[in-house]
Motif scaffolding. Sequence first.
Motif, short mmCIF file in Angstrom:
data_model
loop_
_atom_site.label_atom_id
_atom_site.label_comp_id
_atom_site.label_asym_id
_atom_site.label_seq_id
_atom_site.Cartn_x
_atom_site.Cartn_y
_atom_site.Cartn_z
N GLY A 1 4.66 5.14 12.37
CA GLY A 1 5.10 3.85 11.88
C GLY A 1 4.50 3.51 10.53
N PRO A 2 4.92 2.39 9.94
CA PRO A 2 4.52 2.06 8.57
C PRO A 2 3.05 1.69 8.41
CG PRO A 2 5.78 0.26 9.55
CD PRO A 2 5.87 1.41 10.49
N PHE A 3 2.38 1.33 9.50
CA PHE A 3 0.98 0.90 9.40
C PHE A 3 0.02 1.89 10.06
CE2 PHE A 3 3.71 -2.92 9.81
CZ PHE A 3 3.63 -3.35 8.49
N GLY A 4 0.51 3.08 10.38
CA GLY A 4 -0.31 4.06 11.07
C GLY A 4 -1.32 4.74 10.15
N ASP A 5 -2.28 5.40 10.79
CA ASP A 5 -3.33 6.14 10.10
C ASP A 5 -2.92 7.60 10.02
OD1 ASP A 5 -5.63 7.62 9.47
OD2 ASP A 5 -6.96 6.18 10.44
N HIS A 6 -2.50 8.05 8.86
CA HIS A 6 -2.01 9.42 8.70
C HIS A 6 -3.09 10.45 9.00
CE1 HIS A 6 1.68 8.32 6.01
NE2 HIS A 6 1.46 7.41 6.93
N ASP A 7 -4.30 10.19 8.57
CA ASP A 7 -5.40 11.13 8.84
C ASP A 7 -5.60 11.31 10.35
OD1 ASP A 7 -5.81 11.38 6.13
OD2 ASP A 7 -7.49 9.96 6.07
N LYS A 8 -5.55 10.20 11.07
CA LYS A 8 -5.73 10.24 12.52
C LYS A 8 -4.62 11.04 13.19
CE LYS A 8 -6.16 7.21 16.58
NZ LYS A 8 -6.18 5.78 17.03
N GLU A 9 -3.38 10.85 12.74
CA GLU A 9 -2.26 11.56 13.35
C GLU A 9 -2.37 13.07 13.10
OE1 GLU A 9 -0.34 10.08 15.44
OE2 GLU A 9 -1.13 8.11 14.92
N VAL A 10 -2.69 13.46 11.89
CA VAL A 10 -2.84 14.88 11.58
C VAL A 10 -3.93 15.49 12.46
CG1 VAL A 10 -3.51 16.57 9.81
CG2 VAL A 10 -1.99 14.66 9.21
N PHE B 1 10.36 20.31 17.18
CA PHE B 1 11.53 20.19 16.32
C PHE B 1 11.60 18.77 15.79
CE2 PHE B 1 16.12 19.91 15.38
CZ PHE B 1 16.24 21.04 14.58
N CYS B 2 11.00 18.56 14.63
CA CYS B 2 10.98 17.24 14.00
C CYS B 2 12.27 17.02 13.22
CB CYS B 2 9.80 17.11 13.05
SG CYS B 2 8.20 17.27 13.87
N CYS B 3 12.72 15.77 13.15
CA CYS B 3 13.97 15.45 12.48
C CYS B 3 13.86 14.10 11.77
CB CYS B 3 15.12 15.34 13.48
SG CYS B 3 15.38 16.79 14.52
N ASN B 4 14.54 14.00 10.65
CA ASN B 4 14.64 12.74 9.91
C ASN B 4 15.73 12.84 8.85
OD1 ASN B 4 11.42 11.32 10.14
ND2 ASN B 4 13.27 10.10 9.88
N GLY B 5 16.38 11.73 8.59
CA GLY B 5 17.20 11.62 7.39
C GLY B 5 16.29 11.31 6.21
N ASP B 6 16.63 11.79 5.02
CA ASP B 6 15.72 11.57 3.89
C ASP B 6 15.80 10.15 3.33
OD1 ASP B 6 18.08 11.65 2.40
OD2 ASP B 6 17.58 13.50 1.33
N GLN B 7 16.75 9.34 3.83
CA GLN B 7 16.81 7.92 3.46
C GLN B 7 16.38 7.03 4.63
OE1 GLN B 7 17.51 7.05 0.18
NE2 GLN B 7 17.34 9.28 0.04
N ASP B 8 15.86 7.64 5.67
CA ASP B 8 15.35 6.92 6.84
C ASP B 8 14.03 6.27 6.47
OD1 ASP B 8 14.04 6.34 9.32
OD2 ASP B 8 15.24 7.86 10.33
N ILE C 1 2.88 13.64 7.25
CA ILE C 1 1.99 14.00 8.36
C ILE C 1 2.26 15.42 8.84
CG2 ILE C 1 1.51 13.51 10.80
CD1 ILE C 1 1.88 10.49 10.02
N MET C 2 3.53 15.76 9.02
CA MET C 2 3.84 17.09 9.54
C MET C 2 3.59 18.19 8.50
SD MET C 2 4.34 16.59 12.66
CE MET C 2 4.50 18.37 12.93
N ASP C 3 3.79 17.90 7.23
CA ASP C 3 3.46 18.89 6.19
C ASP C 3 1.96 19.19 6.21
OD1 ASP C 3 6.06 19.12 5.33
OD2 ASP C 3 5.81 17.92 3.50
N ARG C 4 1.16 18.15 6.35
CA ARG C 4 -0.29 18.35 6.41
C ARG C 4 -0.70 19.08 7.68
NH1 ARG C 4 -3.15 12.72 5.54
NH2 ARG C 4 -4.90 14.04 6.18
N ALA C 5 -0.10 18.71 8.81
CA ALA C 5 -0.43 19.36 10.07
C ALA C 5 -0.07 20.85 10.05
CB ALA C 5 0.28 18.66 11.23
N GLU C 6 1.07 21.16 9.44
CA GLU C 6 1.49 22.56 9.34
C GLU C 6 0.47 23.38 8.54
OE1 GLU C 6 5.06 25.34 7.48
OE2 GLU C 6 5.10 23.15 7.20
N LYS C 7 -0.06 22.79 7.48
CA LYS C 7 -1.04 23.49 6.65
C LYS C 7 -2.39 23.63 7.35
CE LYS C 7 0.96 22.09 2.20
NZ LYS C 7 0.76 21.26 0.97
N GLU C 8 -2.76 22.61 8.13
CA GLU C 8 -4.09 22.58 8.72
C GLU C 8 -4.20 23.27 10.07
OE1 GLU C 8 -5.99 18.74 8.63
OE2 GLU C 8 -5.12 18.24 6.67
N SER C 9 -3.10 23.41 10.78
CA SER C 9 -3.15 24.02 12.11
C SER C 9 -2.63 25.45 12.08
CB SER C 9 -2.33 23.21 13.12
OG SER C 9 -2.31 23.86 14.37
#
Length: 285
Positions: free
Chosen positions: A194-203, A224-231, A240-248
């Motif tokens: 969500g818009p007020f979440g902690d990205h570091d915590k989620e990663v 399988f993550c999904c999103n529209g780019d205007q969402d 978050i998922m780009d960072r998680a992919e790099k770190e895990s």
Amino acid sequence: MEYVFEMPAKMLAETDKKGTVERFEYDSRTYDEKDEPIHKGAFVYLPTGYDKTKKYNVLYLLHGGGFGEEWWLKMFPDTVTILDNMIAEGLCEPCIVVTPTFYPSEEIMHDEGRPNEDVCENFKTELRKDLIPSFEKQYATYAEGDVSETNLVNTRTHRAFAGLSLGSMTTYRAAFYNNFDLFSWYGPFSGCCGPFGDHDKEVSRICETLKDGYAKGLTLDYMFCCNGDQDMAFAEHKEIMDRAEKESEFLEKGKNYDFFIIPGGVHDMKAWQLHLYHALQVFFK
């Protein structure tokens, strides 16, 4: 699988190979210290030719904020048509789809002051202790009626969890972080924190969930993550998922992870049905 950015017309055409939708009801004792049960329900899609003597994979599929279990299959009956056609065309194996609600009551559903994360996280216990055992004791799943915790863990590769918007956040919180031993397939459709979440915590939580799971011999079949780019949920989810992919070391794009993006896609049912269409071509393969 080839990604498409519009639902193929033939997926929306009526077919004579129709599945059925029925109501499933159960009691939850998750939310009351006095152990008083809350009566709850979910809608269930059963594929054409559903046979109680067979075994079916199960997708638990969630709605978004402010709605309930009726969202996917009742409010949008074309979801049922899409499922019918996907199975008829052999795009996915016949499976059961269960659409519960993470809200314990109508009052909480409409309580705009309640933190979203609270509702998402709290569903973890109902999911584990009430919904899955009640449902898989009654229906023809790979648990074969044995809903002991040991057997539910042993059959986790036949169980998927996905959701849209607030249901996407619940996919992370209730299913992935807290019940990784019960599911090996995940579909977060639109958002992580969500818009007020902690990205570091989620990663950190994503990486720790995978590390702990793999240490116990529990692997991830697919995220399988999904999103529209205007969402409105796109930016936080993708970062978050780009960072998680790099770190895990346990998250490998193309092997057990992908991030499907709809160009111009927004926060709506058209996008979410397309996410479901793609996810079911990945799940249980």
